[in-house]
Design a protein around this motif. Structure first.
Motif, PDB file in Angstrom:
ATOM      1  N   THR A 106      -6.995   0.425  -4.864  1.00  0.00           N
ATOM      2  CA  THR A 106      -8.219  -0.148  -4.306  1.00  0.00           C
ATOM      3  C   THR A 106      -7.991  -1.577  -3.814  1.00  0.00           C
ATOM      4  OG1 THR A 106      -9.588   1.200  -5.785  1.00  0.00           O
ATOM      5  CG2 THR A 106     -10.616  -0.740  -4.802  1.00  0.00           C
ATOM      6  N   HIS A 120      -7.276  -0.352 -10.988  1.00  0.00           N
ATOM      7  CA  HIS A 120      -6.080   0.327 -10.510  1.00  0.00           C
ATOM      8  C   HIS A 120      -5.582   1.380 -11.496  1.00  0.00           C
ATOM      9  CE1 HIS A 120      -5.217  -3.260  -7.611  1.00  0.00           C
ATOM     10  NE2 HIS A 120      -6.147  -2.443  -7.165  1.00  0.00           N
ATOM     11  N   ASP A 174      -7.766   4.231 -10.625  1.00  0.00           N
ATOM     12  CA  ASP A 174      -7.307   4.870  -9.387  1.00  0.00           C
ATOM     13  C   ASP A 174      -6.273   5.950  -9.688  1.00  0.00           C
ATOM     14  OD1 ASP A 174      -8.829   3.263  -7.693  1.00  0.00           O
ATOM     15  OD2 ASP A 174      -7.189   1.867  -7.274  1.00  0.00           O
ATOM     16  N   GLY A 180       0.850  -1.173   0.000  1.00  0.00           N
ATOM     17  CA  GLY A 180       0.000   0.000   0.000  1.00  0.00           C
ATOM     18  C   GLY A 180       0.888   1.225   0.000  1.00  0.00           C
ATOM     19  N   GLU A 182      -4.400   0.528   3.497  1.00  0.00           N
ATOM     20  CA  GLU A 182      -5.501   0.971   4.353  1.00  0.00           C
ATOM     21  C   GLU A 182      -6.852   0.915   3.640  1.00  0.00           C
ATOM     22  OE1 GLU A 182      -4.422   4.702   2.114  1.00  0.00           O
ATOM     23  OE2 GLU A 182      -3.396   2.923   2.879  1.00  0.00           O
ATOM     24  N   ARG A 183      -6.832   0.574   2.343  1.00  0.00           N
ATOM     25  CA  ARG A 183      -8.079   0.409   1.584  1.00  0.00           C
ATOM     26  C   ARG A 183      -8.445  -1.075   1.438  1.00  0.00           C
ATOM     27  NH1 ARG A 183      -7.908   3.577  -3.847  1.00  0.00           N
ATOM     28  NH2 ARG A 183     -10.181   3.383  -3.598  1.00  0.00           N
ATOM     29  N   ARG A 184      -7.898  -1.917   2.289  1.00  0.00           N
ATOM     30  CA  ARG A 184      -8.107  -3.363   2.182  1.00  0.00           C
ATOM     31  C   ARG A 184      -9.569  -3.762   2.336  1.00  0.00           C
ATOM     32  NH1 ARG A 184      -4.996  -5.137   7.784  1.00  0.00           N
ATOM     33  NH2 ARG A 184      -6.198  -3.794   9.201  1.00  0.00           N
ATOM     34  N   ASP A 185     -10.358  -2.966   3.048  1.00  0.00           N
ATOM     35  CA  ASP A 185     -11.774  -3.294   3.217  1.00  0.00           C
ATOM     36  C   ASP A 185     -12.553  -3.205   1.913  1.00  0.00           C
ATOM     37  OD1 ASP A 185     -11.378  -3.773   5.883  1.00  0.00           O
ATOM     38  OD2 ASP A 185     -12.236  -1.875   6.583  1.00  0.00           O
ATOM     39  N   ALA A 186     -11.955  -2.574   0.908  1.00  0.00           N
ATOM     40  CA  ALA A 186     -12.626  -2.434  -0.387  1.00  0.00           C
ATOM     41  C   ALA A 186     -12.325  -3.605  -1.327  1.00  0.00           C
ATOM     42  CB  ALA A 186     -12.205  -1.121  -1.058  1.00  0.00           C
ATOM     43  N   GLN A 232      -6.030  -2.444  -1.340  1.00  0.00           N
ATOM     44  CA  GLN A 232      -4.695  -2.642  -0.785  1.00  0.00           C
ATOM     45  C   GLN A 232      -4.421  -1.648   0.343  1.00  0.00           C
ATOM     46  OE1 GLN A 232      -2.377  -5.296  -2.608  1.00  0.00           O
ATOM     47  NE2 GLN A 232      -4.565  -5.626  -2.368  1.00  0.00           N
ATOM     48  N   SER A 242      -2.690   4.463  -2.259  1.00  0.00           N
ATOM     49  CA  SER A 242      -2.952   3.036  -2.067  1.00  0.00           C
ATOM     50  C   SER A 242      -4.013   2.622  -3.077  1.00  0.00           C
ATOM     51  CB  SER A 242      -3.447   2.753  -0.647  1.00  0.00           C
ATOM     52  OG  SER A 242      -2.405   2.863   0.291  1.00  0.00           O
TER      53      SER A 242
END
Length: 239
Positions: free
Chosen positions: A37, A55, A58, A13, A41-45, A39, A35
């Protein structure tokens, strides 16, 4: 002063660029470390739908919303696969492309096409057996594979995130001309090298790119941040 967009590789990330970013920022450069999508701190996505185009979008959106121009794009590992489609989308905003231990794919190829066949087969099998068929889970074996120094293994290992298989199997479809028009540099790591990158490195040499080396493992951005930052400054300054 230069504008850098530093893009991380698989399972990482924007966090992994922090030591390099601090050095470049202290030298007066403008630095962005997004970061991708799913990955960091965006791992919840993270979802099965995330692929190469996610990407690329992004990064294109970042450059547009921040209105960045004359950008020195630096791509680590997996992120090299994004280079061609991104250059086609926003090439007028880019000043150069640097491939830091990164994969190079030609139009119509995916990342697994340029991996050794046994490595590609292993990734597919791991995703099938341990990643619900659609993602590659992080594991300690990657720390060994990438040559992460012992004193960094805990820090890196705790932050690795699952990676969508689609990002490895989606083909990169793009017009090669915009990428070919950019000044390009390949930075190869040598201690230890990574066999998976041999084909990509060979393509950079054959294309006549500027070739640099750094004596560390795959995560040079963490193992040798001062040297990495100095290389990037040198590359940007030379343009």
């Amino acid at each position: 002063m230069a504008t850098f967009v530093l893009v991380h590789g698989a399972m990482h990330g924007g966090w992994c660029w922090s030591p390099v970013r601090r050095r470049l920022t202290a030298a007066g450069h403008e630095v962005f470390t997004p970061s991708l999508t799913g990955q960091g701190e965006r791992r919840d996505a993270l979802t099965p739908e995330i692929g190469l185009s996610t990407h690329v979008r992004d990064l294109a959106e970042l450059l547009w919303f921040e209105d960045l121009t004359d950008v020195h794009l630096v791509l680590h590992s997996y992120a090299g696969v994004l280079a061609g489609p991104l250059a086609e989308a926003v090439g007028e905003r880019l000043a150069s492309a640097t491939f830091l231990a990164a994969f190079l794919v030609e139009p119509g190829e995916c990342l697994l096409d340029v991996e050794p066949p046994e490595v590609a087969d292993g990734y597919r099998r791991t995703a099938r057996e341990r990643g619900e068929g659609w993602f590659l889970p992080p594991a300690p074996a990657f720390l060994e594979q990438w040559g992460i120094p012992d004193d960094l293994r805990s820090h890196v290992g705790e932050r690795l995130t699952a990676f969508p298989l689609r990002c490895q199997t989606d083909a990169a479809h793009y017009d090669p001309a915009p990428l070919a028009a950019l000044p390009a540099t390949y930075i190869r790591h040598t201690r230890p090298p990574l066999e998976s990158l041999d084909r990509s490195y060979g393509r950079a040499v054959q294309a006549g790119w500027d070739i640099r080396e750094i004596a560390c493992g795959h995560d040079a951005i963490l193992a040798e941040p001062e040297r990495t930052a100095a290389l990037l400054e040198s590359i940007a300054g030379g343009r």
